[in-house]
Design an enzyme around this catalytic site. Structure first.
Site, mmCIF file in Angstrom:
data_model
loop_
_atom_site.group_PDB
_atom_site.id
_atom_site.type_symbol
_atom_site.label_atom_id
_atom_site.label_comp_id
_atom_site.label_asym_id
_atom_site.label_seq_id
_atom_site.Cartn_x
_atom_site.Cartn_y
_atom_site.Cartn_z
ATOM 1 C CE LYS A 127 -4.038 0.420 1.051
ATOM 2 N NZ LYS A 127 -5.158 0.875 0.193
ATOM 3 C CG ASP B 288 -7.032 -16.988 6.083
ATOM 4 O OD1 ASP B 288 -6.043 -17.726 5.920
ATOM 5 O OD2 ASP B 288 -7.595 -16.856 7.180
#
Ligand code: NAD
Length: 370
Positions: A195, A256
Site C-alpha cells: 500500500k 485466507d
C-alpha cells in the site's frame, strides 16, 4: 543418488492419521529403483504428545533434530486434552518455537483449484477452474512484531492502541528473492502487493522489490499491485496470478481469501522457508493449513490431501524433485476426477472414503502414472 533426512512430527489429533499416508508415499518413493533420491525418516513428538511425554511441547532433542534435518514435515498440534496447560507450554507453542529456531521467514500458501472440486468453490467454476497461484507471505516481521506495540491509558478515560508496521531493507530483499526463485520454478511471474499510496513501508517495499528484480531477476515478470486491488482481483480474475509476494499482514488476509477458492481446509498445504546456508540449502517446514480436528480425530475420516500435498511441496522446493512432485499432485487430481472423496469434500454422486482409502488410492494412481 542423494539421501535426504526428513523429520516427521505428526503431532496430535488427525496429525498422525494424515502423516501415516505420507509415510506410505515416502516408502514407495524409496522403493523406486529409478528414484533420484532416497529419504531417511525419523518420527518424533510435538505438541500435546510431547507435553504428555516430556512436559513441554517440543524437547531440546527434537529441536536439534529439526535443525539438522533437510526438511521437517509437521502434522498438527493441539486439542481439548491440553486446553488447561500453562499458556507458555501449550501445544501450539511447539510449532511457534520451530518457526523461530529455524528462522522460517517465508510462508508459502498455494491455492490450487482442482477441476473436479471447482463446484465446491464459492466462486463460479469458470473463474476458479485451473487456478494455481502461490502467496508468499513475510512471516517474521511487520506489524505483528513491530515495537512499540501497546495500549496506553491517556488519563482522560480514553486509551490509545499502537501497532507498528516496520520493515528494513534486508527483510524485504530476502522475501523478494524467495518469490522470484519460486516464480522461476513456476510460470515466471510475480505480483508484489503493498500500500505505497498510504504507507511508508509500502514505498520501501516497492523500491526494494524493484531493486532486487533489476539486479538479479530481470528474466521474471514483475508487476506491482496495491494490496486492496489485489484482494479484489483475486475474486474477479484469480487466474491472472502466479506468485504474489507481500508483507505479514496483507499475506495473512490474501492467503485466507485465496484459500476459499479451493473448497476445504483438508486440501490446503503450506511451506515455511528460512535463509539459504552456504550450500544453498534452506531450512524448511511443510505442514497442512488445518489443525488437529479433534471433532473427527481417531475416526479415519480425515482428508490426507493437505498433508500429502505439503510433502509434494517439499519435493519441489526443498529437493528440486519437480517430476516426483508432479507425480504426487497428478495422482491427487486423478483420484478426485474419479469421484473419490473424504467426507469433508463429499458431493452428491461421489464415493465417500476414509483417510487410508484416500491415501491408498493416491498411491495407486502414482504407481499408474509414474
Ligand atoms: P481445525 O483445522 O483443526 O478444524 C476445523 C474444522 O475443519 C473441523 O470441523 C475439522 O473437522 C475440519 N478439518 C480440518 N482438517 C481437516 C481434514 N484434514 N479433513 C477433514 N476435515 C478437516 O481447526 P480448529 O477446530 O479451530 O482447531 C482444533 C485444534 O487444532 C485446536 O487445538 C487448535 O489450536 C489446533 N490448531 C493447530 C494448528 C497447527 O497445528 N498448525 C492449526 C490450527 C489449529
Amino acid at each position: 543418488m542423494a539421501t535426504y533426512d526428513l523429520l516427521l512430527l505428526p503431532g496430535d489429533g488427525i496429525g498422525p492419521e494424515v502423516m501415516a499416508e505420507v509415510s506410505r508415499i515416502i516408502d514407495w518413493l524409496n522403493a523406486q529403483a529409478q528414484g533420484r533420491a532416497t529419504f531417511n525418516t525419523e518420527s518424533d513428538l510435538v505438541g500435546g504428545a510431547a507435553i504428555d511425554a516430556h512436559g513441554i511441547p517440543i524437547s531440546d532433542a527434537t529441536m536439534e533434530k529439526a535443525l539438522g534435518a533437510d526438511a521437517v514435515l509437521f502434522g498438527a498440534a493441539g486439542g481439548p486434552k491440553w486446553d488447561d496447560v500453562a499458556y507458555e507450554i501449550r501445544p501450539e507453542a511447539g510449532l511457534l518455537a520451530l518457526r523461530k529456531e529455524l528462522d522460517l521467514f517465508a510462508n508459502l500458501r498455494p491455492a490450487i483449484c482442482y477441476p473436479a472440486l471447482a463446484d465446491s468453490s464459492p466462486l463460479k467454476r469458470e473463474l476458479v477452474e485451473g487456478v494455481d497461484l502461490m502467496i508468499v507471505r513475510e512471516l517474521t516481521g511487520g506489524v505483528y512484531f513491530g515495537e512499540p506495540k501497546e495500549i496506553v491509558e491517556l488519563g482522560n478515560g480514553q486509551k490509545r492502541a499502537v501497532d507498528t508496521q516496520v520493515y528494513e531493507t534486508w527483510e524485504i530483499e530476502r522475501i523478494a528473492r524467495v518469490a522470484f526463485d519460486l516464480a522461476r520454478k513456476r510460470r515466471n511471474q510475480v505480483h508484489s502487493a503493498e500500500k505505497r499510496n498510504v504507507m511508508k513501508s509500502g514505498v520501501l517495499w516497492r523500491e526494494v522489490v524493484s531493486a532486487v528484480h533489476a539486479a538479479d531477476y530481470a528474466d521474471v515478470t514483475l508487476e506491482h499491485i496495491l494490496a486492496d486491488n489485489c484482494a479484489m482481483q483475486l475474486i474477479r480474475a484469480p487466474k491472472q496470478f502466479d506468485v504474489i509476494v507481500c508483507d505479514n499482514l496483507f499475506g495473512d488476509m490474501l492467503s485466507d481469501e485465496a484459500a476459499m477458492m479451493t473448497g476445504s481446509l483438508g486440501m490446503l498445504p503450506s511451506a515455511s522457508l528460512g535463509s539459504p546456508d552456504e550450500s544453498g540449502r534452506r531450512k524448511a517446514l511443510y505442514e497442512p493449513v488445518h489443525g488437529s480436528a479433534p471433532d473427527i480425530a481417531g475416526q479415519g475420516k480425515a482428508n490426507p490431501i493437505a498433508m500429502i500435498a505439503s510433502f509434494a511441496m517439499a519435493l519441489r522446493y526443498s529437493f528440486d524433485m519437480a517430476a516426483e512432485a508432479d507425480v504426487v499432485e497428478g495422482a491427487i487430481a486423478r483420484v478426485l476426477e474419479k469421484g473419490l472423496r473424504t467426507p469433508d469434500i463429499a458431493a452428491p454422486g461421489t464415493e465417500v472414503v476414509g483417510t487410508a482409502e484416500m491415501g491408498a488410492a493416491i498411491l495407486e494412481e502414482m504407481e499408474a502414472g509414474s
